[in-house]
Design an enzyme around this catalytic site. Structure first.
Site, PDB file in Angstrom:
ATOM      1  N   LYS A   1       0.849  -1.214   0.000  1.00 34.34           N
ATOM      2  CA  LYS A   1       0.000   0.000   0.000  1.00 34.34           C
ATOM      3  C   LYS A   1       0.873   1.249   0.000  1.00 34.34           C
ATOM      4  CE  LYS A   1      -3.858  -2.320   2.226  1.00 34.34           C
ATOM      5  NZ  LYS A   1      -4.501  -2.724   3.463  1.00 34.34           N
TER       6      LYS A   1
ATOM      7  N   GLN B   1      -4.968  -1.234   9.667  1.00 32.42           N
ATOM      8  CA  GLN B   1      -4.807  -2.575   9.091  1.00 32.42           C
ATOM      9  C   GLN B   1      -5.332  -3.623  10.085  1.00 32.42           C
ATOM     10  OE1 GLN B   1      -3.533  -3.279   5.931  1.00 32.42           O
ATOM     11  NE2 GLN B   1      -4.115  -5.387   6.335  1.00 32.42           N
TER      12      GLN B   1
ATOM     13  N   ASP C   1     -11.527   2.928   4.556  1.00 29.68           N
ATOM     14  CA  ASP C   1     -12.004   1.556   4.365  1.00 29.68           C
ATOM     15  C   ASP C   1     -13.527   1.462   4.373  1.00 29.68           C
ATOM     16  OD1 ASP C   1     -10.069  -0.357   3.854  1.00 29.68           O
ATOM     17  OD2 ASP C   1      -9.383  -0.420   5.942  1.00 29.68           O
TER      18      ASP C   1
END
Ligand code: NAP
Length: 282
Positions: free
Chosen positions: A48, A92, A115
């Site tokens: 990422k 994460q 997200d």
């Protein structure tokens, strides 16, 4: 069989993101919190960071060892929420077991929740309202289907797996696209009768070879979200790819199918959050 090439579609999404980013003097800021010791998570976070830098984003990664406290993460989230240079925050998952994952997600400003996991964004999606950001994997899957001009409206879509990060938001998105959605899970009876009658099967269980050739009707679209690392190091999906590839109408490989689309959606979400925040300041 037509192979769905997620790498190619993701590449073209990322090219568009890069092009749009070039227009701005200020650059989108992505903050990533890594608080677990999981090898796969470390690899995801590194990739990422690499991709976001290649797009010209400003990314910052916050890595913590297992002595990190809930309080430390909470104060970092408050700081990132207030920081105007940070447009998108990603935690994460999973976190170290001693951390309260849900509390941390709920503290992220929904306008920076890249997200789309915050209950406000989940709620907006389920009400048919535009969330600030849509969960990356489901968003990537819809893009993949559309890139291959696969009809969604009116189709019977079977989603297998009901997690908050894949199955549930994907069912909501497919419903918004006018699909007739069935959501299956580990307690579902006679999965085969459902797979046999579906136009599109999307499997997200992490259960290798859950979907076998005898469960597929000729021409069915098969999307494999599952990723499991075998003892040999090989990555496999939920679908018995070799035996199904000549029966399916379209099929995604693992790796190289849904995975690249998740990262591409994350980058697109970062840019979209940046643009939304700039617009509010005008
Ligand atoms: P999860 O939270 O563990 O959820 C798994 C789901 O699968 C659960 O709803 C579970 O049912 C269901 N399930 C398990 N075994 C089943 C069976 N035999 N029959 C029917 N349903 C079954 O997993 P997740 O986070 O959603 O991830 C699922 C898979 O997708 C994993 O392999 C993960 O690595 C992968 N993934 C890939 C991407 C990508 O970008 N490609 C992104 C996210 C996740 P219950 O609810 O009844 O337990």
């Amino acid at each position: 069989m037509k192979l769905i090439n997620g790498k190619n579609v993701a590449k073209s999404v990322l090219e568009k993101v890069k092009e749009r980013t070039l227009k701005y003097e200020k650059k989108p800021g992505l903050a990533v919190i890594l608080a677990n010791n999981d090898e796969a998570s470390k690899i995801y976070v590194n990739s990422k960071e690499k991709i976001s830098n290649s797009l010209g984003f400003k990314s910052s990664i916050y890595r913590f060892d297992k002595t990190v406290t809930q309080g430390k993460i909470i104060s970092l989230i408050h700081e990132l929420n207030e920081n105007p240079e940070v447009n998108a925050i990603l935690v994460q998952l999973p976190l170290y077991k001693h951390l309260d994952q849900q509390q941390i997600i709920e503290l992220i400003d929904p306008k920076k929740d890249v997200d789309g996991f915050h209950p406000i964004n989940v709620g907006r999606l389920n009400c048919g309202l535009k969330p600030y950001a849509v969960c990356c994997t489901p968003k990537g899957i819809i893009k993949l289907l559309k890139a291959y001009k696969i009809k969604i409206s009116g189709q019977s879509v079977l989603v297998i797996g009901r997690s908050n990060i894949v199955g549930k938001p994907l069912s909501a998105l497919l419903t918004l696209e006018d699909a007739t959605v069935t959501l299956a899970h580990s307690k579902t009876k006679n999965l085969k009768s459902l797979t046999k009658n579906a136009d599109i099967i999307i499997s997200a269980t992490g259960h290798p070879k859950l979907i076998t050739a005898d469960m597929i009707t000729k021409g069915t679209v098969v999307i494999d979200v599952g990723i499991t690392r075998q003892l040999t190091g090989e990555l496999v999906g939920d679908v018995d790819f070799e035996k199904i590839k000549d029966i399916a109408g379209y099929i995604t490989p693992v790796p190289g199918g849904v995975g690249p689309m998740t990262i591409a959606s994350l980058m697109e979400n970062t840019l979209e959050l940046f643009e939304q925040q700039n617009k509010r300041q005008e």
